[in-house]
Structure formats: structure tokens, C-alpha cells
Scaffold this active site. Sequence first.
Site, mmCIF file in Angstrom:
data_model
loop_
_atom_site.group_PDB
_atom_site.id
_atom_site.type_symbol
_atom_site.label_atom_id
_atom_site.label_comp_id
_atom_site.label_asym_id
_atom_site.label_seq_id
_atom_site.Cartn_x
_atom_site.Cartn_y
_atom_site.Cartn_z
ATOM 1 N N SER A 52 0.862 -1.191 0.000
ATOM 2 C CA SER A 52 0.000 0.000 0.000
ATOM 3 C C SER A 52 0.896 1.239 0.000
ATOM 4 C CB SER A 52 -0.946 -0.029 1.199
ATOM 5 O OG SER A 52 -1.881 1.026 1.124
ATOM 6 N N THR A 53 0.668 2.179 0.915
ATOM 7 C CA THR A 53 1.427 3.430 0.907
ATOM 8 C C THR A 53 2.930 3.168 0.966
ATOM 9 O OG1 THR A 53 -0.398 4.417 2.131
ATOM 10 C CG2 THR A 53 1.654 5.673 2.019
ATOM 11 N N HIS A 79 -2.272 -1.036 -3.563
ATOM 12 C CA HIS A 79 -3.362 -0.080 -3.408
ATOM 13 C C HIS A 79 -3.009 1.195 -4.181
ATOM 14 C CE1 HIS A 79 -4.208 -2.084 0.744
ATOM 15 N NE2 HIS A 79 -4.651 -2.820 -0.272
ATOM 16 N N MET A 88 -0.552 1.363 5.074
ATOM 17 C CA MET A 88 -1.429 1.757 6.169
ATOM 18 C C MET A 88 -2.555 0.745 6.342
ATOM 19 S SD MET A 88 -3.193 5.507 6.528
ATOM 20 C CE MET A 88 -1.593 6.294 6.522
ATOM 21 N N ASP A 121 -4.805 -4.555 5.807
ATOM 22 C CA ASP A 121 -5.182 -5.407 4.675
ATOM 23 C C ASP A 121 -4.136 -6.492 4.442
ATOM 24 O OD1 ASP A 121 -6.652 -6.302 2.499
ATOM 25 O OD2 ASP A 121 -5.618 -4.974 1.093
#
Length: 355
Positions: free
Chosen positions: A169-170, A196, A286, A289
Site C-alpha cells: 500500500s502506501t 493499493h 497503512m 489489509d
Amino acid sequence: MIKVLIVEDSKVIQEFLAHILTSDPSMQVVGVADNGEEALEAVKQKRPDVITMDIHMPKVGGFEATRTIMEVAPTPIVIVTGSLRAKELASTFRAVEAGALAVVLRPPGIGHPEHETAAGELIRTVKLMSEIKVVKRHPAVKRRVPPPTERMEVRKTDVQIQAIAIGASTGGPPVLQQILSGLPRNLPVPVLMVQHIAAGFANGFVEWLSGTTHFPVHIALHGEYPLPGHGYIAPDGFHLGIGNGPRIVLSDHAPENGLRPSVAYLFRSVAQTLGPRAVGVLLTGMGRDGAAELKEMKDRGAVTIVQDEESSIIFGMPGEAVALNAHTYILSPDKIITLLGTLAETQSNSKTKLE
């Protein structure tokens, strides 16, 4: 109050973005800059908590501005672009490589049926990124690494690995770029990835990954057989998984953890289909998930890897996985490359091939 700096050369769009952002009572626009040169001065004077950055601007564009800001006054940056054209997307992901944390498509105008949804997504992203502690980038540091030249001790197994599944993700794009750049060209298994990213950017992300890593990456197609030595990214709006064959499965089932594609879907699918014949890798990001589903992979005998806290932009997803004891290894990206290379060599030596 979250202090926002808007970097955008169009006065109309400056006002439009300010209108959207200040509709949230927790945000304050402390300045606007017409180009990257002005942005650097504004960062020094205004000390914003987060920056929204355009890409194509006169004098100094968004890529150069991002790189300079991250070298001299590191600040969370969200790229806000109004175009999905190939040239624009290439510059967008170069800015991500330089340290920008997220990419968002600029919301359509007021009155458009998608305006409220897109404006809400922009606000949520800017607020989330403002909380991230970014560190200074050094110009001399090269993020790419050569192929592994050492071996890592791995637990011995006769199981034939059939896929590597990676969730991020991030902060994930540069790490994925680093890992794919370091994998052996004769990798005997496919790599399935969920990153993401805002809707509309999947194709540009794939082109950027393929072009900068020389590792062939594709938008996944439902029902296709994933090829060894190739990477697959979920298309916009679909979960990515794997079924019997093994074949790629795309699903429009409900979002998980508020996300589609979700890392949770990918890891669960891999765990249930391949069991111990897989490797799961959970990178910076973050939220949570994929954390519980990485544990499911481990419980079914897969090798599971979590990115270490020191190298993670956000230790949210990896940290949740560690808390669940979902990891076999906790490693930096360099060590992840080494481990995957060692596993690949083991597979090659045993002349493994996909079923």
C-alpha cells in the site's frame, strides 16, 4: 489543523482544489505555488503538513519539485493529476519514485455525478498522508539493486513453489520496483501483486514497473495461466486471486477492508489454492489489509515475509502481520530480494515447472 500547500500552475484549479480541501474543517490551505520553484520556497516558509502537487508546470515541474523537496525539506506529497495520458503517467510515477506518497486523479467539476465521491477520496488521501513521517532522500542513493549475489539460509522443503504473492500500500511502488529489479531473469514462478492505488492508474503503474525494472508486468486477465518470470497486477475494480490450474481469477466481489483489489483476497486465494506451494510478501502500507490472510498462508505451510519496520514508510500492514505471528521472515527489501532469489535458485535446481 492540517496545513496544506497547493502546487498547481492553473489559478482556476488552485481555487477548485482549495474549495474542496477547505470543505473539511480540519484542513487549512496555507499557501499556493504556481510551479516547483515557488513550491520549494513555500515549503520553507509555510512548513505545510502535506502538499498537493501537479506534474506539468512551467519552470520546475512536479517530478523535479518532489525530488528537491524530499532532499531538502521532506514533506508528505500527494500527486494530483488531471490526466491519464501515458506521458503524464510516466512523470507521475517518476515523482512517486522520488518520494511522493500517493497519486490521486483530480476530481471532476462541481455538478458532475462523480464529483462528491472523487472529492471525498482526495480529502481522505490528503488527510491520511499528512500523518506520515517522511525522511530525507539523498541524491546519491540509488534505489535499484543488482541481482542477489549471496544465498540466504532457508528452511529445506521438497514443496514446489508455484507463485509469489505480494501485497503493498502506501510507499509500496518504489519497493515493488526495487524487488522486481533484483529478481533473477529466469525466475521459475509468476509474481502476483496487489498495490493499493487510485482507480485509473493501474495501466500507467504497469508500464512504469515494466519500463524501469525490465521485469515483464501485465494487467491480469481472468482465466489466463500466469507465466513464470512475469508479474501480474489487478485491474481497476477487481480482486486478484488464483484458482485451480493454476489460473488467474478476477472477482468483483465486495471490497475487503474497504479496498478492491485487496491484499486479503489475493493472500486468501493463494493460501486456499496453493497451500505450501507459495510465498507471501507483505510490504509497507497503512491499515491491516492482508495481515490475517498472510497468517492463513503461513498456517497452510507457505513461506511468508514481512517488510521490516526500518525500511517501511508505514509499518501498519506489516506490523499487524507481525502482531499475528504471520511471518516466517521479517526482512528489508534487499534481504527480500536475496531470499526470493535463493528460493528461485532452489526451484531451478530441482527443475521445477508450473503444472
